[in-house]
Design a protein around this motif. Structure first.
Motif, short mmCIF file in Angstrom:
data_model
loop_
_atom_site.label_atom_id
_atom_site.label_comp_id
_atom_site.label_asym_id
_atom_site.label_seq_id
_atom_site.Cartn_x
_atom_site.Cartn_y
_atom_site.Cartn_z
N ARG A 146 -92.25 -32.35 -60.01
CA ARG A 146 -92.24 -33.71 -59.50
C ARG A 146 -91.61 -33.68 -58.11
N VAL A 147 -92.31 -34.25 -57.15
CA VAL A 147 -91.85 -34.27 -55.77
C VAL A 147 -91.63 -35.72 -55.36
N ALA A 148 -90.38 -36.06 -55.03
CA ALA A 148 -90.05 -37.42 -54.60
C ALA A 148 -90.21 -37.52 -53.09
N GLU A 149 -90.24 -38.73 -52.60
CA GLU A 149 -90.37 -38.96 -51.18
C GLU A 149 -89.11 -39.65 -50.68
N SER A 150 -88.62 -39.18 -49.58
CA SER A 150 -87.45 -39.78 -48.95
C SER A 150 -87.81 -40.13 -47.52
N THR A 179 -96.10 -34.62 -49.14
CA THR A 179 -96.31 -35.90 -49.80
C THR A 179 -95.74 -35.85 -51.21
N SER A 180 -95.41 -37.00 -51.75
CA SER A 180 -94.87 -37.03 -53.10
C SER A 180 -95.97 -36.73 -54.12
N SER A 181 -95.55 -36.48 -55.33
CA SER A 181 -96.51 -36.19 -56.40
C SER A 181 -96.86 -37.45 -57.20
N ALA A 182 -96.50 -38.62 -56.68
CA ALA A 182 -96.70 -39.87 -57.42
C ALA A 182 -98.14 -40.11 -57.84
N SER A 222 -97.61 -37.57 -62.58
CA SER A 222 -96.75 -37.67 -61.38
C SER A 222 -96.11 -36.34 -61.01
#
Length: 89
Positions: free
Chosen positions: A78-82, A35-38, A43
């Motif tokens: 920071r982990v983005a989601e694609s 999962t993203s870090s949002a 974040s």
């Protein structure tokens, strides 16, 4: 890993080579965020890494061991989601 999971790696790992892509997964011990870090503070996932090691040395006709040494470091990632959609075409 900042998301409630942890990873324990065994052994010294594979040395990083100049031809190794930094985007390649680890051959020995890696982690994939699902999962993203949002939703995290700032974040980002707050990650802590600890290395336990022993030094064995020899020189000038003597030998010795420094056992149970520990190094710890912290970093925020920071982990983005694609997302992708495969429509079968």
């Amino acid at each position: 890993m900042g998301d409630g999971n942890s990873v324990t790696c065994k052994g010294a790992g594979t040395p990083y080579g100049s031809s190794t892509s930094p985007k390649s997964p680890s051959p020995d011990c890696g982690y994939t965020y699902r999962t993203s870090s949002a939703g995290q503070l700032d974040s980002a996932y707050a990650v802590s890494a600890t290395v336990h090691w022993t030094v064995t040395w020899a020189g000038a006709g003597q030998t010795g061991v420094f056992p149970d040494m520990t190094t710890t470091s912290n970093a925020d990632f920071r982990v983005a989601e694609s997302q992708a959609l495969n429509n079968g075409a």
